[in-house]
Design a protein around this motif. Structure first.
Motif, PDB file in Angstrom:
ATOM      1  N   ALA A   1      -1.862  24.179  48.401  1.00 10.78           N
ATOM      2  CA  ALA A   1      -0.639  23.699  49.062  1.00 10.78           C
ATOM      3  C   ALA A   1      -0.854  22.267  49.507  1.00 10.78           C
ATOM      4  CB  ALA A   1      -0.264  24.577  50.247  1.00 10.78           C
ATOM      5  N   LEU A   2       0.202  21.474  49.420  1.00  9.30           N
ATOM      6  CA  LEU A   2       0.148  20.056  49.793  1.00  9.30           C
ATOM      7  C   LEU A   2       1.529  19.636  50.251  1.00  9.30           C
ATOM      8  CD1 LEU A   2      -1.145  17.194  49.810  1.00  9.30           C
ATOM      9  CD2 LEU A   2      -0.488  17.009  47.421  1.00  9.30           C
ATOM     10  N   VAL A   3       1.616  19.146  51.489  1.00  8.07           N
ATOM     11  CA  VAL A   3       2.873  18.665  52.051  1.00  8.07           C
ATOM     12  C   VAL A   3       2.579  17.373  52.801  1.00  8.07           C
ATOM     13  CG1 VAL A   3       4.756  19.132  53.678  1.00  8.07           C
ATOM     14  CG2 VAL A   3       3.843  20.985  52.280  1.00  8.07           C
ATOM     15  N   PHE A   4       3.435  16.350  52.633  1.00  7.33           N
ATOM     16  CA  PHE A   4       3.257  15.103  53.358  1.00  7.33           C
ATOM     17  C   PHE A   4       4.609  14.546  53.732  1.00  7.33           C
ATOM     18  CE2 PHE A   4       2.848  14.331  48.808  1.00  7.33           C
ATOM     19  CZ  PHE A   4       3.901  13.452  48.569  1.00  7.33           C
ATOM     20  N   ASN A   5       4.585  13.657  54.704  1.00 10.35           N
ATOM     21  CA  ASN A   5       5.813  13.020  55.204  1.00 10.35           C
ATOM     22  C   ASN A   5       6.267  11.981  54.192  1.00 10.35           C
ATOM     23  OD1 ASN A   5       7.887  11.971  56.666  1.00 10.35           O
ATOM     24  ND2 ASN A   5       6.690  11.525  58.510  1.00 10.35           N
ATOM     25  N   GLN A   6       7.451  12.176  53.625  1.00 15.73           N
ATOM     26  CA  GLN A   6       7.932  11.281  52.586  1.00 15.73           C
ATOM     27  C   GLN A   6       8.150   9.867  53.108  1.00 15.73           C
ATOM     28  OE1 GLN A   6       8.217  12.025  49.477  1.00 15.73           O
ATOM     29  NE2 GLN A   6       8.100  14.257  49.446  1.00 15.73           N
ATOM     30  N   THR A   7       8.430   9.742  54.389  1.00 15.26           N
ATOM     31  CA  THR A   7       8.691   8.410  54.963  1.00 15.26           C
ATOM     32  C   THR A   7       7.448   7.765  55.535  1.00 15.26           C
ATOM     33  OG1 THR A   7       9.235   9.371  57.123  1.00 15.26           O
ATOM     34  CG2 THR A   7      11.039   9.124  55.518  1.00 15.26           C
ATOM     35  N   GLY A   8       6.309   8.416  55.400  1.00 10.99           N
ATOM     36  CA  GLY A   8       5.112   7.903  56.049  1.00 10.99           C
ATOM     37  C   GLY A   8       4.220   7.076  55.165  1.00 10.99           C
ATOM     38  N   GLY A   9       4.640   6.741  53.980  1.00 16.49           N
ATOM     39  CA  GLY A   9       3.791   5.950  53.094  1.00 16.49           C
ATOM     40  C   GLY A   9       3.612   6.633  51.754  1.00 16.49           C
TER      41      GLY A   9
ATOM     42  N   ALA B   1       0.480  29.483  52.119  1.00 14.77           N
ATOM     43  CA  ALA B   1      -0.152  28.194  52.405  1.00 14.77           C
ATOM     44  C   ALA B   1       0.892  27.090  52.536  1.00 14.77           C
ATOM     45  CB  ALA B   1      -1.149  27.851  51.303  1.00 14.77           C
ATOM     46  N   HIS B   2       1.935  27.114  51.722  1.00 15.44           N
ATOM     47  CA  HIS B   2       3.015  26.134  51.837  1.00 15.44           C
ATOM     48  C   HIS B   2       3.735  26.274  53.175  1.00 15.44           C
ATOM     49  CE1 HIS B   2       3.547  23.673  48.242  1.00 15.44           C
ATOM     50  NE2 HIS B   2       2.977  24.667  47.561  1.00 15.44           N
ATOM     51  N   GLU B   3       3.964  27.502  53.596  1.00 18.42           N
ATOM     52  CA  GLU B   3       4.621  27.709  54.891  1.00 18.42           C
ATOM     53  C   GLU B   3       3.810  27.087  56.021  1.00 18.42           C
ATOM     54  OE1 GLU B   3       6.984  31.940  54.264  1.00 18.42           O
ATOM     55  OE2 GLU B   3       4.889  31.959  54.872  1.00 18.42           O
ATOM     56  N   LEU B   4       2.497  27.230  55.959  1.00 19.21           N
ATOM     57  CA  LEU B   4       1.643  26.645  56.993  1.00 19.21           C
ATOM     58  C   LEU B   4       1.767  25.130  57.005  1.00 19.21           C
ATOM     59  CD1 LEU B   4      -0.589  26.786  59.120  1.00 19.21           C
ATOM     60  CD2 LEU B   4      -2.260  26.920  57.256  1.00 19.21           C
ATOM     61  N   CYS B   5       1.692  24.510  55.838  1.00 24.59           N
ATOM     62  CA  CYS B   5       1.782  23.044  55.779  1.00 24.59           C
ATOM     63  C   CYS B   5       3.157  22.551  56.201  1.00 24.59           C
ATOM     64  CB  CYS B   5       1.454  22.563  54.366  1.00 24.59           C
ATOM     65  SG  CYS B   5      -0.258  22.848  53.859  1.00 24.59           S
ATOM     66  N   GLN B   6       4.207  23.274  55.834  1.00 23.05           N
ATOM     67  CA  GLN B   6       5.550  22.834  56.190  1.00 23.05           C
ATOM     68  C   GLN B   6       5.813  22.923  57.677  1.00 23.05           C
ATOM     69  OE1 GLN B   6       7.859  25.366  53.646  1.00 23.05           O
ATOM     70  NE2 GLN B   6       7.621  24.048  51.837  1.00 23.05           N
TER      71      GLN B   6
ATOM     72  N   ASP C   1       1.173  13.896  59.477  1.00 22.65           N
ATOM     73  CA  ASP C   1       1.918  13.275  58.386  1.00 22.65           C
ATOM     74  C   ASP C   1       1.455  13.782  57.026  1.00 22.65           C
ATOM     75  OD1 ASP C   1       3.576  11.306  59.889  1.00 22.65           O
ATOM     76  OD2 ASP C   1       1.597  10.596  60.514  1.00 22.65           O
ATOM     77  N   PHE C   2       0.327  14.447  56.998  1.00 21.47           N
ATOM     78  CA  PHE C   2      -0.231  14.965  55.754  1.00 21.47           C
ATOM     79  C   PHE C   2      -0.959  16.252  56.073  1.00 21.47           C
ATOM     80  CE2 PHE C   2      -3.876  15.598  53.022  1.00 21.47           C
ATOM     81  CZ  PHE C   2      -3.398  15.366  51.742  1.00 21.47           C
ATOM     82  N   ALA C   3      -0.730  17.279  55.252  1.00 20.88           N
ATOM     83  CA  ALA C   3      -1.419  18.556  55.427  1.00 20.88           C
ATOM     84  C   ALA C   3      -1.650  19.169  54.057  1.00 20.88           C
ATOM     85  CB  ALA C   3      -0.603  19.509  56.306  1.00 20.88           C
ATOM     86  N   CYS C   4      -2.836  19.696  53.867  1.00 26.27           N
ATOM     87  CA  CYS C   4      -3.137  20.403  52.625  1.00 26.27           C
ATOM     88  C   CYS C   4      -4.062  21.565  52.937  1.00 26.27           C
ATOM     89  CB  CYS C   4      -3.750  19.481  51.580  1.00 26.27           C
ATOM     90  SG  CYS C   4      -5.394  18.856  51.986  1.00 26.27           S
ATOM     91  N   VAL C   5      -3.953  22.602  52.127  1.00 27.39           N
ATOM     92  CA  VAL C   5      -4.785  23.793  52.254  1.00 27.39           C
ATOM     93  C   VAL C   5      -5.627  23.902  50.988  1.00 27.39           C
ATOM     94  CG1 VAL C   5      -4.815  26.304  52.394  1.00 27.39           C
ATOM     95  CG2 VAL C   5      -3.187  24.997  53.771  1.00 27.39           C
ATOM     96  N   ASP C   6      -6.945  23.880  51.161  1.00 28.31           N
ATOM     97  CA  ASP C   6      -7.884  24.043  50.057  1.00 28.31           C
ATOM     98  C   ASP C   6      -8.639  25.351  50.280  1.00 28.31           C
ATOM     99  OD1 ASP C   6      -7.071  21.576  49.188  1.00 28.31           O
ATOM    100  OD2 ASP C   6      -8.777  20.501  50.051  1.00 28.31           O
ATOM    101  N   LEU C   7      -8.537  26.265  49.320  1.00 32.12           N
ATOM    102  CA  LEU C   7      -9.182  27.563  49.439  1.00 32.12           C
ATOM    103  C   LEU C   7     -10.355  27.657  48.474  1.00 32.12           C
ATOM    104  CD1 LEU C   7      -6.126  29.986  49.700  1.00 32.12           C
ATOM    105  CD2 LEU C   7      -7.426  28.908  51.536  1.00 32.12           C
TER     106      LEU C   7
END
Length: 956
Positions: free
Chosen positions: A473-481, A429-434, A442-448
């Motif tokens: 999994a949770l990944v977001f753009n660090q520079t996006g807010g 799931a992290h690979e998908l978000c990354q 700018d933001f992606a998360c996987v909820d199962l």
């Protein structure tokens, strides 16, 4: 001679001290209130807000309460954890420094916490546990033994990783306003650990609310003795801990949502049917094709983005000018049937989200069509007018330039190469978000769906509003807010159908919201994880894509774009839908692999003990190291079985071979060994029965085994071997002796006798039993390892736990491929003054004599409080024994940390407990024993049988 109570208390204190020394970062001794403290030990108006998981274990050893935070931290749902035995639920790893080397051993977290708090003092420190996903979690613990009849073990836990990387959130002043650590300070909390405040008379209300009302007084009493939970940031700073619930703001926002941001049903009830727009009214735009149906004019990307945003803003302003009521939420854009792009809904005057969902649901796969006599659940937006001349009829599919098509194909190709590289569900799931952040969103998360993670079987029902999702999994753009308020990984969240995520989950269709308007930002923010995220969600573009594989909806993928990027469109939805299909297959493969591995792990863990038994007269410690680091258990096993007369059977065995087949054979041998040991057979006879059983099971069941029985009263040890490595006896002066026992043949060969040997053992000596994986060196002789084990390797003054650590540190190496089982037993014996034995004749008049003997002995031991109960039960058992015995009856009392009473006779038939309604005037003896004794049982002996019961010693 110290009293029994003092001896038992000293043993408990020693065990607690040994266990506490193995747990890292222990802070079980709070500062006294009168001691001189450094600045920060008594903070005023400053507290650390920590997400606290609560686990309450009752006095029977079962889980009485399992909080929502515990579900998120450890992965086990409350319905599966509550009312189950606490032991074995949370495997843990204890760390201990030995000669500057870290020694780790497996244990059980809740059992260890019970030992650490057995003396009534609270404990705080760090203990690594294994969660439901088989991941190691560094956890900070605060444990209390709650006094009173309704007490038990109270364990508070917090995830140490986010606290040490980002620091705790602070609450300042009487209002406890939340503050976060400064960005420069983040990463500087590596020394943070759990601690205790000085003894506190008052219990903070937020902490009291975690517990049921019946247990709050008990926690207040425990806090007055040892202090409240705290965090030690450094040597000079200790902050009290208050529970922080990240969903509190969400709950308040949801409660007020009907007033501030009404749902479509509430708006319809207040405003009535939506007015039909007057196309001739000033300010109204004449009807035309939907934005996705218009031929896109060639523009530069920046101009196109500004144009779309301005067009959306104009439509919103015109609706607000035409209506004096709050703006209706923009309808979501739903994907139609497979193969068609999502259909955009109009912003004003159209159907509600629920109505659109019903319309799409009728065409969703697996949903039967509505009958002609059924009324539609809501109005569906009118079809767009006929296209202008020169335009093709119907909806246009998105036109992709070569550059766009190439970029989307490159994205799909990258997903195929970078997603699913392992069979770990969370990592996939992290690979998908990354891959998607920041390239696509700018933001992606996987909820199962949490049920798919916890249950071995797929759910039969489709997802609904009560379906619980776990954020993996949770990944977001660090520079996006700032995205700090999003629920962290591991959090549980529900997705109602009125929200785009809930709709995508329940309909198994993509949901597109080109721009999230301000009036529904809170609603969407709650679905995304927190009402405080509303300012971050407002004005963003949202796309929710279901993750489904093999006919099952696994969860959802949620994406957000900031306003400085073009919003999601139909082309993005189509591409990401295809991407989600590929990623869902990788996720499902990981789920299936994990389910298979979990079955094997659960099977293997059930085969070996995790906690040494507490048996009077002997201290036991054991270790197990699998040869394959990916496996939990191989073919080696060990056991300690309590026998009548305070005796104990010690077992070590090694099944030939490796892998799951050896583990399965080991499980059979261990079960058979426990069954045969319950018959109290001599060691040689027991191995003979085990050998016969192995031959019936098949030729592939071959194993070596060593069986020893220690008698702490007579101070003897009887051993028999079936081709196993000989044991080592370490005498009280420190010299080691390799015991010469007839080797015999491995179990399963057959036709070879098993000869036992009896030796005398002194108090303070240690018996070391192991498998060949410890002493056999590749390319070397097993004798070298045995010689090292017989050397000055073990200090008799050490505890068995310390002896195990020392042996593994000196003899074991990581390059060994064979399993290792090690069992060390320290023989302390039972003092003769603590044992009373009488031989009785087969005469009914001996019953009165037995009562008199028991009364006098209990008076000598100062146990008059147990006299009445013990006399009654002894009278019943001696009466039964005299009735069936032929030549002899024996009565024995043993005082250790409990009162053990045994009645033996020479009749081998075991008594049975009969239902009360079938009893006449006689036969009620065992019924009384069942009701009045703490524990009781029966066992066969070499000649005859024994019936025993236990009573707890009265408190001093």
């Amino acid at each position: 001679m110290p009293s029994s109570g003092e001896t038992a208390a000293s043993r408990r204190a020693a065990r607690r001290e040994q266990t506490e020394s193995m747990v890292a970062d222990s802070n079980s001794t709070p500062l006294p209130a009168s001691a001189e403290t450094a600045p920060g030990d008594h903070p005023t108006g400053v507290a650390a807000l920590v997400r606290l998981a609560l686990v309450l274990v009752d006095r029977t050893g079962r889980i009485a309460q399992w909080s929502r935070a515990a579900e998120e931290l450890f992965g086990h749902r409350a319905e599966s954890a509550t009312d189950r035995p606490a032991s074995g639920l949370l495997p843990a790893v204890q760390s201990r420094m030995l000669d500057r080397c870290a020694v780790r051993r497996r244990c059980d977290a809740l059992d260890t916490l019970a030992e650490l708090t057995a003396a009534g003092r609270p404990w705080a420190g760090r203990l690594t546990v294994t969660d439901r996903e088989e991941h190691q979690r560094d956890v900070l613990w605060w444990a209390y033994q709650l006094p009173g009849p309704s007490g038990g073990l109270l364990a508070l836990a917090a995830d140490a990783r986010p606290l040490r990387t980002g620091g705790p959130r602070l609450a300042l002043g009487e209002r406890l306003l939340p503050f976060a650590a400064a960005p420069a300070a983040r990463g500087g909390f590596h020394a943070l650990t759990a601690a205790l405040t000085p003894p506190a008379a008052e219990l903070p209300e937020p902490l009291a609310r975690l517990l049921p009302t019946a247990h709050r007084a008990a926690l207040r009493e425990a806090a007055a003795l040892g202090g409240l939970p705290a965090l030690r940031l450094d040597a000079a700073t200790v902050l009290p801990v208050l529970p922080s619930d990240p969903q509190t703001g969400t709950a308040h926002a949801a409660a007020g949502l009907g007033r501030r941001y009404p749902t479509p049903q509430q708006r319809a009830a207040r405003l009535g049917p939506p007015p039909q727009p007057d196309q001739s009214a000033p300010g109204r735009r004449p009807p035309g094709p939907l934005p996705s149906q218009r031929e896109p004019a060639p523009r530069e990307p920046a101009q196109r983005e500004q144009h779309e945003h301005r067009e959306h803003r104009e439509q919103h302003d015109q609706r607000e000018a035409a209506q004096a009521t709050p703006a209706v939420r923009p309808a979501a854009v739903l994907g139609g049937p497979v193969g068609t792009p999502p259909v955009p809904f109009p912003h004003g005057g159209g159907a509600t989200i629920e109505q659109q969902a019903a319309a799409v649901e009728s065409s969703a796969p697996g949903v039967p069509p509505r009958r002609a006599d059924q009324a539609p659940p809501g109005t569906v937006p009118a079809p767009a007018p006929a296209p202008a001349e020169g335009q093709p009829s119907g909806r246009l599919s998105p036109f992709l330039t070569n550059g766009q098509a190439g970029e989307q194909l490159a994205l799909l190709n990258e997903v195929g190469g970078k997603v699913g590289t392992t069979l770990d569900l969370g990592f996939t799931a992290h690979e998908l978000c990354q891959v998607l952040v920041p390239r696509v969103a700018d933001f992606a998360c996987v909820d199962l769906v949490d049920g798919l993670i916890s249950d071995s079987e797929l759910p039969v029902a489709r997802p609904d509003d009560d379906t619980m999702l776990r954020r993996v999994a949770l990944v977001f753009n660090q520079t996006g807010g700032a995205w700090d308020h999003v629920l962290a990984e591991g959090s549980l969240v529900c997705m109602p159908r009125r929200t785009p995520p809930g709709m995508a989950l329940q309909l198994n269709q993509p949901v597109l919201v080109p721009v999230v308007s301000a009036d529904v930002a809170v609603d969407y923010a709650i679905a995304l994880g927190g009402a405080r995220l509303a300012p971050v969600v407002s004005g963003r573009s949202m796309l929710v894509v279901p993750l489904s594989a093999r006919g099952t909806v696994l969860g959802i993928l949620k994406l957000l774009r900031l306003p400085d990027r073009a919003p999601f469109d139909e082309s993005d939805a189509a591409t990401l839908k295809e991407l989600a299909v590929r990623a869902a297959l990788s996720l499902d493969n990981a789920r299936l692999h994990r389910a298979e591995a979990r079955v094997a792990t659960t099977l293997q863990r059930s085969m070996i003990p995790t906690r040494p038994p507490q048996i009077p007269g002997v201290q036991i410690a054991h270790r197990y190291l699998p040869g394959d680091p990916k496996a939990e258990v191989g073919g080696d096993w060990f056991d300690a079985i309590q026998l009548p007369g305070s005796r104990v059977a010690l077992v070590v065995g090694d099944v030939m071979g490796h892998g799951i087949h050896s583990a399965a054979a080991m499980g059979r041998f261990r079960t058979a060994m426990q069954t045969l040991a319950a018959l109290d057979l001599p060691p040689g006879q027991l191995l003979r029965h085990l050998d016969n059983l192995a031959q019936k099971l098949g030729d592939d069941h071959l194993a070596t085994c060593l069986y020893a029985v220690y008698d702490p009263i007579n101070r003897t040890c009887e051993l028999a071997s079936a081709g196993h490595v000989p044991p080592v006896l370490v005498h009280p002066d420190g010299t080691g002796e390799l015991l010469e026992i007839p080797a015999g043949a491995p179990i399963g060969v057959g036709g070879v006798p098993f000869v036992a040997k009896t030796i005398d053992v002194s108090d303070g000596s240690m018996l070391v039993l192991c498998t060949d994986g410890l002493v056999e060196v590749r390319g070397g002789d097993i004798g070298a390892g045995l010689a090292a084990l017989c050397g000055n390797l073990i200090d008799p003054q050490q505890s068995p736990e310390q002896a195990c650590d020392e042996v593994l540190r000196r003899l074991h190496s990581d390059d060994r491929k064979d399993d290792v089982a090690l069992l060390v037993a320290r023989f302390d014996g039972v003092a003769p003054s603590e044992v009373a034995t009488w031989d009785l004749t087969v005469d009914h008049r001996e019953v009165r004599r037995a009562r008199s003997l028991v009364r006098e002995q209990l008076a000598a031991w100062h146990l008059e409080a147990l006299s009445d109960t013990t006399e009654l039960l002894v009278s019943e058992l001696v009466t039964n024994a005299v009735r069936v015995a032929r030549d002899r009856v024996q009565l024995q009392l043993i005082r250790v940390d409990k009162l053990l009473v045994e009645v033996s006779d020479d009749n081998h038939n075991l008594p049975s407990l009969e239902p009360a309604e079938q009893l006449g005037e006689t036969g009620r003896g065992l019924t009384l024993v069942t009701k009045l004794a703490e524990h009781w049982g029966t066992a066969r002996k070499a000649v005859g049988k024994v019936v025993w019961f236990e009573l707890p010693l009265p408190h001093a």
